[in-house]
Scaffold this active site. Sequence first.
Site, PDB file in Angstrom:
ATOM      1  CE  LYS A  79      -0.936  -7.515  -4.254  1.00 38.32           C
ATOM      2  NZ  LYS A  79       0.393  -7.882  -4.660  1.00 38.32           N
ATOM      3  CE  LYS A 103       4.382  -4.283   5.241  1.00 34.90           C
ATOM      4  NZ  LYS A 103       5.074  -3.915   4.310  1.00 34.90           N
ATOM      5  CE  LYS A 115       7.833  -9.464   1.965  1.00 31.19           C
ATOM      6  NZ  LYS A 115       7.114  -8.203   1.983  1.00 31.19           N
ATOM      7  CG  ASN A 230      10.937   1.548  -4.717  1.00 30.32           C
ATOM      8  OD1 ASN A 230      10.132   1.705  -3.970  1.00 30.32           O
ATOM      9  ND2 ASN A 230      10.750   1.392  -6.074  1.00 30.32           N
TER      10      ASN A 230
HETATM   11  N1  GLU Z   1       6.853  -5.911  -0.889  1.00 29.33           N
HETATM   12  C1  GLU Z   1       5.831  -4.891  -0.545  1.00 29.33           C
HETATM   13  C2  GLU Z   1       5.492  -5.076   0.922  1.00 29.33           C
HETATM   14  O1  GLU Z   1       6.288  -5.620   1.752  1.00 29.33           O
HETATM   15  C3  GLU Z   1       4.718  -4.973  -1.409  1.00 29.33           C
HETATM   16  C4  GLU Z   1       3.517  -5.893  -1.473  1.00 29.33           C
HETATM   17  C5  GLU Z   1       2.548  -5.726  -2.547  1.00 29.33           C
HETATM   18  O2  GLU Z   1       2.526  -4.765  -3.265  1.00 29.33           O
HETATM   19  O3  GLU Z   1       1.737  -6.617  -2.575  1.00 29.33           O
HETATM   20  O4  GLU Z   1       4.594  -4.330   1.444  1.00 29.33           O
END
Ligand code: GLU
Length: 423
Positions: A79, A103, A115, A230
Amino acid sequence: MVAENSADSKNEKNDILLSTQEVIKEALDKLGYPNEAFELMKEPMRMITVRIPVRMDDGKTKVFTGYRAQHNDAIGPTKGGVRFHPNVTEKEVSALSIWMTLKSGIVDLPYGGGKGGIICDPREMSFRELEALSRGYVRALSQVVGPTKDIPAPDVFTNSQIMAWMMDEYSRIDEFNSPGFITGKPIVLGGSHGRESATAKGVTICIEEAAKKRGISVKGARVIVQGFGNAGSFLAKFMHDMGAKVIAISDAEGALHDPDGLDIDYLLDRRDSFGTVTNLFDDTITNQEMLELDTDILVPAAVQNQITEENAHNIKADIVVEAANGPTTLEATKILTERGILLVPDVLASSGGVTVSYFEWVQNNQGYYWKDEEVQEKLREVLVRSFNNVYTTSQNRQIDMRLAAYMVGVRRATEAARYRGWI
Ligand code: GLU
């Protein structure tokens, strides 16, 4: 020769893949995992490069390069966001996919990290060209992504419209309405309440928790926000609404400073869709000058490598909360920590986005949608717990918050890989 060498060593220091691997190694060693664990975690399990031909508005075809990195799927599908930026590199996408594993581990989601990125400049592309590029990216990757494989989301210079085009393209290929293929969608297409402001909300909750630890009241505190995209713009607004004094903000062109507090609503009203506003003013200062201003809380919410060993000694904040990915180098992390500054690392502070993405995916899977209050309540619960988990780890082990966050983050994926018999 000398100049070239020092430039090389500087590049190496600021290489986000190398520095990520360095902290991952330290975290795994401290957790007592064998070297195989590091060998597994140090790079994505899968990295795909795609070439995407797009017929441009002038009739010519331009071929874009895109990437998707899937770091580790021991826990569940991978994800993470897709960024559209001229500086995207394979290395950067790799490092960012590792951060997504961290994360997800920190906030305890059933995902591994992924990513994506496309080398392009959306600021110079028309709506039609962007749509063709977004659809082309999904076509090129359709076999390796999906609601139970790898779930994209917004990132730098991508938004809910781009997610909608990608979702539509995937649904056509899949011959199924597949809202769970991607998160960060418009609400009418299965997006979640609270997703757009989720990263900034998560940062806000981390600021509140960090302020409590430092005995600072957010109401009346001086805050600097670097970046007005954002995350930065929503964050400035949340801080302002909580009674903090936002004394400086910036974008890629410069920074605005007012020790009495800026008029955030006015600035939000004037910013363009890429987050630029300072070009409307004459009395700007530079981003670097802004970072060194006297303040209580500093939030880098822009790009990488902003706080380095060159300026870390001059940072005057009590608390630094990283809303951007990688704004502080490892050397600077050491300097700030030694100086007693509480640094809340990116992998923790910016995890609100993926947390609400998870909520969005759950809502898509169950076909039952939650109210905004429900999302906010759940997000707060997750972030407060995760912040305190990392903070306690750092206190108990006498280590900085970045290493503590990496330890918490990498542990679950490694444990899952062990149970699966991979290491
Ligand atoms: N691009 C965001 C991040 O780096 C969100 C990733 C997501 O929502 O899957 O955390």
